[in-house]
Design a protein around this motif. Structure first.
Motif, PDB file in Angstrom:
ATOM      1  N   MET A   1       0.842  -1.178   0.000  1.00 41.90           N
ATOM      2  CA  MET A   1       0.000   0.000   0.000  1.00 41.90           C
ATOM      3  C   MET A   1       0.883   1.235   0.000  1.00 41.90           C
ATOM      4  SD  MET A   1      -2.939   1.037   2.677  1.00 41.90           S
ATOM      5  CE  MET A   1      -2.274   2.194   3.841  1.00 41.90           C
ATOM      6  N   GLU A   2       0.574   2.162  -0.842  1.00 41.16           N
ATOM      7  CA  GLU A   2       1.327   3.397  -0.936  1.00 41.16           C
ATOM      8  C   GLU A   2       0.353   4.560  -1.024  1.00 41.16           C
ATOM      9  OE1 GLU A   2       4.165   4.968  -4.293  1.00 41.16           O
ATOM     10  OE2 GLU A   2       5.037   3.258  -3.231  1.00 41.16           O
ATOM     11  N   ILE A   3       0.598   5.591  -0.236  1.00 40.25           N
ATOM     12  CA  ILE A   3      -0.248   6.778  -0.232  1.00 40.25           C
ATOM     13  C   ILE A   3       0.586   7.925  -0.770  1.00 40.25           C
ATOM     14  CG2 ILE A   3      -1.555   8.396   1.190  1.00 40.25           C
ATOM     15  CD1 ILE A   3      -1.883   6.050   3.196  1.00 40.25           C
ATOM     16  N   THR A   4       0.053   8.660  -1.718  1.00 40.23           N
ATOM     17  CA  THR A   4       0.774   9.781  -2.292  1.00 40.23           C
ATOM     18  C   THR A   4      -0.035  11.056  -2.097  1.00 40.23           C
ATOM     19  OG1 THR A   4       1.745   8.337  -3.941  1.00 40.23           O
ATOM     20  CG2 THR A   4       1.835  10.675  -4.393  1.00 40.23           C
ATOM     21  N   ALA A   5       0.617  12.082  -1.611  1.00 44.43           N
ATOM     22  CA  ALA A   5      -0.013  13.393  -1.443  1.00 44.43           C
ATOM     23  C   ALA A   5       0.718  14.368  -2.352  1.00 44.43           C
ATOM     24  CB  ALA A   5       0.060  13.842   0.006  1.00 44.43           C
ATOM     25  N   GLY A   6       0.296  14.419  -3.587  1.00 41.77           N
ATOM     26  CA  GLY A   6       0.986  15.274  -4.547  1.00 41.77           C
ATOM     27  C   GLY A   6       2.385  14.741  -4.797  1.00 41.77           C
ATOM     28  N   ASP A   7       3.293  15.623  -5.109  1.00 43.46           N
ATOM     29  CA  ASP A   7       4.670  15.223  -5.356  1.00 43.46           C
ATOM     30  C   ASP A   7       5.553  15.379  -4.123  1.00 43.46           C
ATOM     31  OD1 ASP A   7       4.129  14.622  -8.002  1.00 43.46           O
ATOM     32  OD2 ASP A   7       4.500  16.679  -8.656  1.00 43.46           O
ATOM     33  N   ALA A   8       5.031  15.979  -3.069  1.00 39.70           N
ATOM     34  CA  ALA A   8       5.857  16.314  -1.913  1.00 39.70           C
ATOM     35  C   ALA A   8       6.034  15.166  -0.923  1.00 39.70           C
ATOM     36  CB  ALA A   8       5.269  17.517  -1.191  1.00 39.70           C
ATOM     37  N   VAL A   9       5.016  14.356  -0.739  1.00 41.29           N
ATOM     38  CA  VAL A   9       5.052  13.330   0.298  1.00 41.29           C
ATOM     39  C   VAL A   9       4.641  11.991  -0.288  1.00 41.29           C
ATOM     40  CG1 VAL A   9       4.094  12.593   2.507  1.00 41.29           C
ATOM     41  CG2 VAL A   9       4.484  15.010   2.083  1.00 41.29           C
ATOM     42  N   ARG A  10       5.389  10.983   0.049  1.00 35.33           N
ATOM     43  CA  ARG A  10       5.049   9.629  -0.375  1.00 35.33           C
ATOM     44  C   ARG A  10       5.238   8.709   0.817  1.00 35.33           C
ATOM     45  NH1 ARG A  10       8.170   7.047  -5.317  1.00 35.33           N
ATOM     46  NH2 ARG A  10       7.878   4.919  -4.636  1.00 35.33           N
ATOM     47  N   LEU A  11       4.178   8.040   1.241  1.00 33.94           N
ATOM     48  CA  LEU A  11       4.230   7.154   2.388  1.00 33.94           C
ATOM     49  C   LEU A  11       4.178   5.708   1.918  1.00 33.94           C
ATOM     50  CD1 LEU A  11       1.612   8.911   4.675  1.00 33.94           C
ATOM     51  CD2 LEU A  11       4.082   9.205   4.691  1.00 33.94           C
ATOM     52  N   ARG A  12       4.883   4.859   2.642  1.00 33.58           N
ATOM     53  CA  ARG A  12       4.819   3.436   2.379  1.00 33.58           C
ATOM     54  C   ARG A  12       4.935   2.709   3.709  1.00 33.58           C
ATOM     55  NH1 ARG A  12       9.697   1.489   3.399  1.00 33.58           N
ATOM     56  NH2 ARG A  12      11.536   2.697   2.915  1.00 33.58           N
ATOM     57  N   ARG A  13       4.532   1.472   3.712  1.00 31.26           N
ATOM     58  CA  ARG A  13       4.630   0.657   4.906  1.00 31.26           C
ATOM     59  C   ARG A  13       6.111   0.439   5.229  1.00 31.26           C
ATOM     60  NH1 ARG A  13       0.842  -2.242   7.371  1.00 31.26           N
ATOM     61  NH2 ARG A  13      -0.549  -2.013   5.601  1.00 31.26           N
ATOM     62  N   ALA A  14       6.461   0.535   6.493  1.00 30.47           N
ATOM     63  CA  ALA A  14       7.849   0.324   6.909  1.00 30.47           C
ATOM     64  C   ALA A  14       8.278  -1.102   6.589  1.00 30.47           C
ATOM     65  CB  ALA A  14       7.999   0.591   8.399  1.00 30.47           C
ATOM     66  N   GLN A  15       9.531  -1.242   6.220  1.00 31.33           N
ATOM     67  CA  GLN A  15      10.117  -2.538   5.930  1.00 31.33           C
ATOM     68  C   GLN A  15      11.175  -2.846   6.973  1.00 31.33           C
ATOM     69  OE1 GLN A  15      11.533  -1.963   1.931  1.00 31.33           O
ATOM     70  NE2 GLN A  15       9.460  -1.738   1.115  1.00 31.33           N
ATOM     71  N   THR A  16      11.597  -4.089   7.041  1.00 33.26           N
ATOM     72  CA  THR A  16      12.568  -4.481   8.075  1.00 33.26           C
ATOM     73  C   THR A  16      13.857  -3.671   7.987  1.00 33.26           C
ATOM     74  OG1 THR A  16      13.313  -6.321   6.698  1.00 33.26           O
ATOM     75  CG2 THR A  16      11.667  -6.811   8.379  1.00 33.26           C
ATOM     76  N   ASP A  17      14.250  -3.260   6.789  1.00 30.66           N
ATOM     77  CA  ASP A  17      15.457  -2.436   6.644  1.00 30.66           C
ATOM     78  C   ASP A  17      15.284  -1.046   7.256  1.00 30.66           C
ATOM     79  OD1 ASP A  17      16.738  -4.485   5.334  1.00 30.66           O
ATOM     80  OD2 ASP A  17      16.443  -3.644   3.330  1.00 30.66           O
ATOM     81  N   ASP A  18      14.058  -0.657   7.544  1.00 28.12           N
ATOM     82  CA  ASP A  18      13.769   0.656   8.127  1.00 28.12           C
ATOM     83  C   ASP A  18      13.818   0.653   9.650  1.00 28.12           C
ATOM     84  OD1 ASP A  18      13.176   1.709   5.541  1.00 28.12           O
ATOM     85  OD2 ASP A  18      11.139   0.921   5.691  1.00 28.12           O
ATOM     86  N   ALA A  19      13.970  -0.512  10.260  1.00 32.76           N
ATOM     87  CA  ALA A  19      13.817  -0.636  11.714  1.00 32.76           C
ATOM     88  C   ALA A  19      14.758   0.275  12.500  1.00 32.76           C
ATOM     89  CB  ALA A  19      14.001  -2.088  12.149  1.00 32.76           C
ATOM     90  N   LEU A  20      16.027   0.334  12.128  1.00 30.59           N
ATOM     91  CA  LEU A  20      16.958   1.192  12.863  1.00 30.59           C
ATOM     92  C   LEU A  20      16.579   2.655  12.712  1.00 30.59           C
ATOM     93  CD1 LEU A  20      19.396   1.521  14.667  1.00 30.59           C
ATOM     94  CD2 LEU A  20      20.841   1.484  12.612  1.00 30.59           C
ATOM     95  N   GLY A  21      16.211   3.074  11.511  1.00 33.58           N
ATOM     96  CA  GLY A  21      15.786   4.459  11.300  1.00 33.58           C
ATOM     97  C   GLY A  21      14.562   4.817  12.119  1.00 33.58           C
ATOM     98  N   VAL A  22      13.602   3.903  12.197  1.00 30.08           N
ATOM     99  CA  VAL A  22      12.406   4.130  13.008  1.00 30.08           C
ATOM    100  C   VAL A  22      12.796   4.239  14.480  1.00 30.08           C
ATOM    101  CG1 VAL A  22      10.203   3.146  13.758  1.00 30.08           C
ATOM    102  CG2 VAL A  22      10.856   3.039  11.355  1.00 30.08           C
ATOM    103  N   ALA A  23      13.691   3.371  14.934  1.00 33.40           N
ATOM    104  CA  ALA A  23      14.141   3.414  16.332  1.00 33.40           C
ATOM    105  C   ALA A  23      14.845   4.735  16.648  1.00 33.40           C
ATOM    106  CB  ALA A  23      15.059   2.236  16.626  1.00 33.40           C
ATOM    107  N   ILE A  24      15.626   5.233  15.710  1.00 32.78           N
ATOM    108  CA  ILE A  24      16.312   6.517  15.904  1.00 32.78           C
ATOM    109  C   ILE A  24      15.303   7.654  16.016  1.00 32.78           C
ATOM    110  CG2 ILE A  24      17.793   8.228  14.747  1.00 32.78           C
ATOM    111  CD1 ILE A  24      19.402   5.781  13.659  1.00 32.78           C
ATOM    112  N   VAL A  25      14.316   7.666  15.128  1.00 33.86           N
ATOM    113  CA  VAL A  25      13.285   8.711  15.178  1.00 33.86           C
ATOM    114  C   VAL A  25      12.513   8.629  16.491  1.00 33.86           C
ATOM    115  CG1 VAL A  25      11.132   9.519  14.129  1.00 33.86           C
ATOM    116  CG2 VAL A  25      13.095   8.961  12.685  1.00 33.86           C
TER     117      VAL A  25
END
Length: 64
Positions: A1-25
């Motif tokens: 699933m991907e949500i797009t709000a114009g050209d500025a923002v693009r959201l996607r479901r987090a993937q396992t490779d994103d885990a450290l970045g999510v933890a940092i945030v």
């Protein structure tokens, strides 16, 4: 699933490779939000546990 709000923002479901970045945030936002309410060592403990938190997030992502 991907949500797009114009050209500025693009959201996607987090993937396992994103885990450290999510933890940092999470650690950063937690530390800035609670800096005036928590002792510095409590905040530092949260930061020190980034890899452990990333592992937990990764496991949650893998389990669905």
């Amino acid at each position: 699933m991907e949500i797009t709000a114009g050209d500025a923002v693009r959201l996607r479901r987090a993937q396992t490779d994103d885990a450290l970045g999510v933890a940092i945030v999470q650690a950063y936002t937690w530390s800035t939000t609670y800096a005036a309410l928590m002792p510095p060592h409590v905040i530092q403990h949260r930061i020190d546990r980034l890899e452990e938190q990333a592992d937990l997030l990764r496991a949650q992502m893998e389990s669905g």
